[in-house]
Design an enzyme around this catalytic site. Structure first.
Site, PDB file in Angstrom:
ATOM      1  N   SER A   1       0.757  -1.171   0.062  1.00  0.00           N
ATOM      2  CA  SER A   1       0.074  -0.145   0.145  1.00  0.00           C
ATOM      3  C   SER A   1       0.884   1.297  -0.230  1.00  0.00           C
ATOM      4  CB  SER A   1      -0.895   0.048   1.143  1.00  0.00           C
ATOM      5  OG  SER A   1      -0.266  -0.117   2.625  1.00  0.00           O
TER       6      SER A   1
ATOM      7  N   HIS B   1      -1.820  -8.796   1.929  1.00  0.00           N
ATOM      8  CA  HIS B   1      -1.533  -7.746   2.431  1.00  0.00           C
ATOM      9  C   HIS B   1      -2.826  -7.364   3.428  1.00  0.00           C
ATOM     10  CE1 HIS B   1       0.279  -3.876   3.423  1.00  0.00           C
ATOM     11  NE2 HIS B   1      -0.212  -2.924   2.343  1.00  0.00           N
TER      12      HIS B   1
ATOM     13  N   HIS C   1       5.921 -12.782   7.715  1.00  0.00           N
ATOM     14  CA  HIS C   1       6.232 -11.398   7.213  1.00  0.00           C
ATOM     15  C   HIS C   1       7.382 -11.344   6.310  1.00  0.00           C
ATOM     16  CE1 HIS C   1       6.607  -6.881   7.403  1.00  0.00           C
ATOM     17  NE2 HIS C   1       5.318  -6.846   7.662  1.00  0.00           N
TER      18      HIS C   1
ATOM     19  N   ARG D   1       3.374  -4.749  16.985  1.00  0.00           N
ATOM     20  CA  ARG D   1       2.153  -4.182  16.809  1.00  0.00           C
ATOM     21  C   ARG D   1       1.051  -5.393  17.289  1.00  0.00           C
ATOM     22  NH1 ARG D   1       2.059  -2.895  10.508  1.00  0.00           N
ATOM     23  NH2 ARG D   1       2.847  -4.984  10.494  1.00  0.00           N
TER      24      ARG D   1
ATOM     25  N   ASP E   1      -2.031  -8.570  11.698  1.00  0.00           N
ATOM     26  CA  ASP E   1      -3.368  -8.755  11.434  1.00  0.00           C
ATOM     27  C   ASP E   1      -3.802 -10.149  12.364  1.00  0.00           C
ATOM     28  OD1 ASP E   1      -3.499  -7.250   9.418  1.00  0.00           O
ATOM     29  OD2 ASP E   1      -2.424  -8.523   7.971  1.00  0.00           O
TER      30      ASP E   1
HETATM   31  C1  COA Z   1       3.064 -12.284   5.084  1.00  0.00           C
HETATM   32  C2  COA Z   1       3.607 -13.058   3.695  1.00  0.00           C
HETATM   33  C3  COA Z   1       2.822 -12.793   2.589  1.00  0.00           C
HETATM   34  C4  COA Z   1       4.933 -12.911   3.412  1.00  0.00           C
HETATM   35  O1  COA Z   1       5.350 -13.425   2.196  1.00  0.00           O
HETATM   36  P1  COA Z   1       6.801 -13.897   2.090  1.00  0.00           P
HETATM   37  O2  COA Z   1       7.654 -12.841   2.251  1.00  0.00           O
HETATM   38  O3  COA Z   1       6.923 -14.464   0.526  1.00  0.00           O
HETATM   39  O4  COA Z   1       7.131 -14.890   3.115  1.00  0.00           O
HETATM   40  P2  COA Z   1       8.266 -16.091   3.089  1.00  0.00           P
HETATM   41  O5  COA Z   1       9.404 -15.659   2.205  1.00  0.00           O
HETATM   42  O6  COA Z   1       8.418 -16.513   4.574  1.00  0.00           O
HETATM   43  O7  COA Z   1       7.596 -17.395   2.261  1.00  0.00           O
HETATM   44  C5  COA Z   1       8.210 -18.439   2.044  1.00  0.00           C
HETATM   45  C6  COA Z   1       7.462 -19.488   1.975  1.00  0.00           C
HETATM   46  O8  COA Z   1       6.518 -19.746   3.158  1.00  0.00           O
HETATM   47  C7  COA Z   1       5.254 -19.838   2.915  1.00  0.00           C
HETATM   48  N1  COA Z   1       4.576 -18.702   4.084  1.00  0.00           N
HETATM   49  C8  COA Z   1       4.947 -17.703   4.608  1.00  0.00           C
HETATM   50  N2  COA Z   1       4.049 -17.478   5.660  1.00  0.00           N
HETATM   51  C9  COA Z   1       3.179 -18.442   5.620  1.00  0.00           C
HETATM   52  C10 COA Z   1       2.145 -18.892   6.664  1.00  0.00           C
HETATM   53  N3  COA Z   1       1.656 -17.939   7.541  1.00  0.00           N
HETATM   54  N4  COA Z   1       1.366 -19.837   6.608  1.00  0.00           N
HETATM   55  C11 COA Z   1       2.013 -20.962   5.583  1.00  0.00           C
HETATM   56  N5  COA Z   1       2.950 -20.660   4.888  1.00  0.00           N
HETATM   57  C12 COA Z   1       3.729 -19.539   4.798  1.00  0.00           C
HETATM   58  C13 COA Z   1       5.090 -18.884   1.915  1.00  0.00           C
HETATM   59  O9  COA Z   1       3.755 -19.076   1.218  1.00  0.00           O
HETATM   60  C14 COA Z   1       6.169 -19.291   1.055  1.00  0.00           C
HETATM   61  O10 COA Z   1       5.700 -20.568   0.484  1.00  0.00           O
HETATM   62  P3  COA Z   1       6.224 -21.027  -1.302  1.00  0.00           P
HETATM   63  O11 COA Z   1       7.667 -20.883  -1.395  1.00  0.00           O
HETATM   64  O12 COA Z   1       5.492 -22.345  -1.409  1.00  0.00           O
HETATM   65  O13 COA Z   1       5.361 -20.037  -2.043  1.00  0.00           O
HETATM   66  C15 COA Z   1       3.317 -14.364   4.136  1.00  0.00           C
HETATM   67  O14 COA Z   1       3.946 -14.890   5.278  1.00  0.00           O
HETATM   68  C16 COA Z   1       1.946 -14.991   4.192  1.00  0.00           C
HETATM   69  O15 COA Z   1       1.147 -15.279   3.114  1.00  0.00           O
HETATM   70  N6  COA Z   1       1.383 -14.879   5.517  1.00  0.00           N
HETATM   71  C17 COA Z   1      -0.220 -14.929   5.872  1.00  0.00           C
HETATM   72  C18 COA Z   1      -0.742 -13.973   5.288  1.00  0.00           C
HETATM   73  C19 COA Z   1      -0.638 -12.763   6.295  1.00  0.00           C
HETATM   74  O16 COA Z   1      -0.641 -12.663   7.372  1.00  0.00           O
HETATM   75  N7  COA Z   1      -0.381 -11.480   5.606  1.00  0.00           N
HETATM   76  C20 COA Z   1      -0.447 -10.237   6.164  1.00  0.00           C
HETATM   77  C21 COA Z   1       0.942  -9.667   6.343  1.00  0.00           C
HETATM   78  S1  COA Z   1       1.135  -8.292   7.479  1.00  0.00           S
END
Ligand code: COA
Length: 459
Positions: free
Chosen positions: A266, A296, A341, A350, A396
């Site tokens: 954002s 997000h 994250h 937070r 979140d």
């Molecule tokens: C926040 C988020 C998008 C960050 O993504 P990112 O920087 O790509 O995270 P990572 O580098 O740790 O991801 C590596 C792997 O772990 C997985 N992973 C990360 N967080 C995860 C979670 N909460 N549950 C399951 N798997 C997760 C990813 O999907 C990714 O899998 P892939 O290689 O099969 O694509 C991710 O942690 C997520 O999807 N979290 C849940 C949604 C969420 O809470 N979003 C709000 C963020 S403030």
């Protein structure tokens, strides 16, 4: 940039140097007008001394990997440390909670105070914060056609889509767009960007409340009370103004979600679109569309859904083993919402401050207890699964359960609250982007073919 200091102290020292008088509290715009020339010189000096230096290399993996960790952006309001979390102008969340003015009888910081801090790097006085509350209340009225536009949206249109639509339409009265069309000099762009930002911040809660009342209520929005702060008015328009604890929650929520440095979807989108000299309304509407994505801001709505589903499947007093099994089940088809994250590698502060709020205000809430239980279990599951770089909860993970405890249970609306708050950080930066004459953003991209050629003869 600026070290944090209190505006009062700054005014006194400025007065002692014979400039502005400290007799009346300065407005934010007056203070900015003083700070901007100094900051322009500061940036010039930084660029003269360090402009040619490299502060990191870029790998091909980073280009394919969502540009993680690539250093390529200036963001003044906050910096995110992967271990300790966010600092707003150098201040941690607990430091902000201790130093920023609160409402009378309240203990959470006022988001108005945080906005002042984000914009100036200074802790404002109570009087200056009151001035901002009054100014936002005075600017809150929506153009009639925007009200009608919101009223014509079907209830089935996601609240975030309605929100983005209405914010785009507010560009009708943009002072920046008008000044630009009239040929205003570049050095003055910040002034109308400031005016638009103040209008946007003032109107966002009204837009958001209208959407809420149309979709979930009786379509009527309470009038703004000019003697109340931004969050108290917002809570009133949502129908929760009489609940002092909910009003405090809004103040905390608005403060916590405001800014998370510049690279998140954002903030980055708002900054990018703003770099095309799109006005703050257009820029922020774009930011909202990014916030509406499930990875997000929308995660905000997913968490409560996930927790409630868990509760309905395994009952109110789940054992640790049941929670663990539920987490493993979730991983078979998706992510554990509210965990992980892109930058942080520890529990999000937070999350911690929302947990503290829950311990103080809703310690016996069943879902809060479940959230606390998940906090004990989900990180180990994610560690064992071995994929997520950060197994800890993010912002979140807690917000939905707090809102739900007050009967505010419309999950699809939660990201709108996030969207009201995030405007504080995005507009603070947009003002500085214009003040510092930041250019059109245009990073270089490559095709896969180009990358192959680039390294064809290299080991
Ligand atoms: C926040 C988020 C998008 C960050 O993504 P990112 O920087 O790509 O995270 P990572 O580098 O740790 O991801 C590596 C792997 O772990 C997985 N992973 C990360 N967080 C995860 C979670 N909460 N549950 C399951 N798997 C997760 C990813 O999907 C990714 O899998 P892939 O290689 O099969 O694509 C991710 O942690 C997520 O999807 N979290 C849940 C949604 C969420 O809470 N979003 C709000 C963020 S403030």
């Amino acid at each position: 940039m600026f070290a944090v200091r209190t505006a009062l102290r700054t005014q006194t020292s400025v007065a002692s140097r014979g400039y502005a008088t400290a007799a009346k509290a300065q407005s934010l715009k007056e203070r900015l007008a003083e700070l901007i020339p100094k900051e322009i010189e500061n940036v010039k000096a930084v660029r003269a001394a360090h402009g040619h230096k490299s502060f990191g290399e870029v790998t091909v993996d980073q280009a394919y990997g969502g540009m993680r960790g690539i250093k390529g952006m200036i963001w003044e309001g906050s910096v995110l440390d992967s271990e300790e979390g966010i600092r707003f102008r150098g201040m941690t969340i607990p430091e902000c909670q201790a130093a920023l003015p609160t409402a009378e009888g309240g203990s959470e910081p006022l988001p108005e105070a945080l906005f002042w801090l984000l914009v100036t790097g200074e802790v404002p006085t109570q009087e200056q914060v009151k001035g901002l509350s009054a100014e936002w209340a005075a600017r809150a009225t929506l153009p009639k056609f925007v009200e009608e536009l919101i009223d014509r949206c079907p209830n089935t249109l996601h609240p975030m889509s309605q929100f983005s639509l209405a914010v785009t339409a507010l560009n009708h009265d943009s002072a920046f767009a008008k000044a630009y069309a009239e040929g205003t000099h570049k050095r003055d762009y910040w002034k109308t960007t400031y005016e638009d930002s103040m209008d946007l911040l003032a109107k966002l809660p009204v837009v958001a409340a209208r959407i809420y009342q149309n979709v979930y209520g009786n379509g009527k929005v309470a009038a703004i009370d000019p003697s109340k702060d931004w969050s108290a008015n917002f809570a009133t328009m949502l129908g929760y103004g009489d609940n002092a604890s909910f009003v405090e929650l809004m103040r905390l929520y608005m403060t916590l979600h405001s800014d998370h440095e510049g690279g998140n979807v954002s903030a980055h989108t708002g900054h990018l679109v703003g770099s095309a000299l799109s006005d703050p309304f257009l820029s922020y509407a774009a930011a909202l569309n990014g916030l509406a994505g499930p990875l997000h801001g929308l995660a905000n709505q997913e968490v409560l859904r996930w927790i409630q589903k868990m509760q309905s499947q395994i009952g109110e007093d789940a054992t640790d083993a049941q929670v663990e099994e539920y987490c493993w089940e979730t991983l078979k088809t998706g992510v554990i919402p509210g965990y992980g994250h892109a930058v942080l590698r520890k529990t999000d502060p937070r999350y911690t401050s929302q947990r503290e709020f829950a311990l103080k205000h809703i310690p016996d809430d069943k879902l809060f207890k479940l959230v606390a239980q998940v906090y004990k279990i989900a990180p180990n599951v994610l560690l064992k699964a071995g994929k997520a770089k950060n197994p800890w909860p993010n912002v979140d993970s807690h917000s939905g359960v707090l809102l739900n405890a007050y009967g505010f249970s419309q999950q699809n609306y939660y990201t709108v609250l996030f969207g009201v708050s995030r405007a504080l950080g995005v507009t603070a930066q947009l003002i500085w982007d214009r003040a510092l004459g930041m250019p059109l953003e245009r990073p270089k991209s490559f095709s896969t073919e180009a990358i192959k050629k680039m390294f064809a003869d290299k080991a």
